[in-house]
Scaffold this active site. Structure first.
Site, short mmCIF file in Angstrom:
data_model
loop_
_atom_site.label_atom_id
_atom_site.label_comp_id
_atom_site.label_asym_id
_atom_site.label_seq_id
_atom_site.Cartn_x
_atom_site.Cartn_y
_atom_site.Cartn_z
N ASP A 9 0.87 -1.17 0.00
CA ASP A 9 0.00 0.00 0.00
C ASP A 9 0.92 1.23 0.00
O ASP A 9 2.12 1.12 0.27
CB ASP A 9 -0.86 -0.05 1.27
CG ASP A 9 -1.57 1.25 1.54
OD1 ASP A 9 -2.25 1.75 0.62
OD2 ASP A 9 -1.46 1.78 2.67
N ASP A 11 -0.18 5.17 0.90
CA ASP A 11 -0.40 6.19 1.95
C ASP A 11 -0.46 5.55 3.33
O ASP A 11 -1.28 4.66 3.57
CB ASP A 11 -1.70 6.95 1.67
CG ASP A 11 -1.60 7.73 0.38
OD1 ASP A 11 -0.90 8.74 0.36
OD2 ASP A 11 -2.20 7.28 -0.62
N GLY A 51 -9.89 7.30 -1.55
CA GLY A 51 -9.88 8.01 -2.83
C GLY A 51 -10.18 9.48 -2.61
O GLY A 51 -11.16 9.83 -1.95
N SER A 124 -4.19 7.90 -6.71
CA SER A 124 -4.06 8.01 -8.16
C SER A 124 -2.60 7.79 -8.59
O SER A 124 -1.66 8.16 -7.88
CB SER A 124 -4.59 9.36 -8.64
OG SER A 124 -4.69 10.27 -7.58
N PRO A 126 -0.40 9.10 -10.77
CA PRO A 126 0.65 10.13 -10.81
C PRO A 126 1.20 10.44 -9.42
O PRO A 126 2.40 10.72 -9.26
CB PRO A 126 -0.07 11.36 -11.40
CG PRO A 126 -1.25 10.81 -12.12
CD PRO A 126 -1.66 9.57 -11.38
C1 XBP Z 1 -5.14 6.38 0.74
C2 XBP Z 1 -6.27 7.16 0.22
C3 XBP Z 1 -6.02 8.18 -0.79
C4 XBP Z 1 -5.25 9.41 -0.33
C5 XBP Z 1 -5.40 10.50 -1.35
O1 XBP Z 1 -5.29 5.06 0.31
O2 XBP Z 1 -7.39 6.93 0.61
O3 XBP Z 1 -7.27 8.58 -1.26
O4 XBP Z 1 -5.79 9.89 0.89
O5 XBP Z 1 -4.99 10.08 -2.61
P1 XBP Z 1 -4.09 3.98 0.33
P2 XBP Z 1 -5.79 10.45 -3.95
O6 XBP Z 1 -3.50 4.02 1.72
O7 XBP Z 1 -4.82 2.69 0.05
O8 XBP Z 1 -3.11 4.33 -0.72
O9 XBP Z 1 -6.23 11.86 -3.82
O10 XBP Z 1 -4.77 10.23 -5.05
O11 XBP Z 1 -6.96 9.49 -4.01
MG MG Z 2 -2.89 3.23 3.52
#
Ligand code: XBP
Ligand code: MG
Length: 256
Positions: A9, A11, A51, A124, A126
């Site tokens: 993963d 974030d 997201g 996303s 990028p």
């Molecule tokens: C993290 C998310 C993302 C980020 C923002 O999910 O929920 O939406 O907060 O990124 P993960 P975007 O830990 O599964 O990566 O704005 O690109 O969606």
């Molecule tokens: Mg996460």
């Protein structure tokens, strides 16, 4: 079955990114003339929706329901999300975001040992690319056999789609892999795709329900900077080595 691939993963797992996302959302709202401010408590709640575009839409449905009904709102959401991403990328290029403990080491060891790597994230593409390049270096996106982002599937985490697509692209069975996650939504997604998952809790996911995880840790640890264990048995090791991962994977995938 022995472990063939590590699926990460992004974030909260590779790096603590959510504060940078949150600040960039607030800057995007300001830039567009909206007086909305997402403080930490509100953001912790909003994070249940994965997201960025979905999160903005969810916020509007709760707090700006009339605005959500207006013509052109989808364009506004897209444009707010693009502005948020630009702000987030500039935080990365300022060096404001670093990898979490143990990530660089484990990725290097896995590459050395010939394990395959993949990314399975709601973020996303990028933004994933910017983060990899900004932290692991310009060649690093090429280290991953596949990078699956939220916009490539119909349903984001906690649905299994992101992990299922990563498995399909790797051509591997779920029990040949280990997923690395920081959130209950991410764990549910990996487990729904039948992939064993290890949790390193992050600032916004502390205290969530991690039932079913192989282990729940503070982070992957480093020699001299030991991890803390919330659940699981690291057999006295201070950090998650490939050997420890193999032992956990073996235990998670052998029939009871
Ligand atoms: C993290 C998310 C993302 C980020 C923002 O999910 O929920 O939406 O907060 O990124 P993960 P975007 O830990 O599964 O990566 O704005 O690109 O969606
Ligand atoms: Mg996460």
């Amino acid at each position: 079955m022995s472990i063939a691939a590590l699926l990460f993963d992004v974030d909260g797992t590779l790096a603590e990114t959510e504060e940078a996302h949150r600040e960039a959302f607030n800057a995007a709202f300001h830039e567009h003339g909206y007086p909305w401010v997402w403080d930490r408590a509100l953001y912790a709640d909003l994070l249940r929706v994965t997201g960025g575009k979905e999160r903005i839409r969810h916020y509007l449905s709760r707090f700006q329901a009339e605005l959500l009904k207006t013509a052109g709102i989808e364009n506004t959401i897209r444009s707010l999300h693009e502005a948020k991403n630009r702000g987030y990328w500039s935080a990365i290029s300022r060096g404001a975001i670093d990898l979490r403990p143990g990530i660089r080491r484990l990725i290097a060891d896995a590459r050395q040992a010939g394990l395959r790597l993949a990314i399975a994230t709601t973020t996303s593409l990028p933004s994933v690319r910017e983060l990899l390049v900004g932290t692991l270096g310009p060649d690093s996106p090429g280290w991953f056999d596949t990078i699956v982002g939220g916009d490539m599937v119909a349903a984001k985490k906690p649905a299994p789609d992101i992990y299922s697509l990563a498995l399909e692209k790797l051509g591997l069975a779920p029990n040949a892999c280990m997923a690395f996650e920081d959130s209950a939504n991410g764990l549910r997604s990996a487990l729904a795709a039948r992939i064993p998952a290890l949790i390193t809790v992050s600032a916004y996911t502390m205290g969530q329900d991690f039932a079913g995880a192989v282990a729940v840790l503070s982070d992957l640890g480093e020699p001299g900077a030991p991890l803390r264990v919330f659940r699981g048995d690291p057999s006295g090791e201070d950090f998650v080595s490939l050997n420890l991962l193999r032992r956990w994977h073996e235990a998670a995938t052998s029939p009871a």
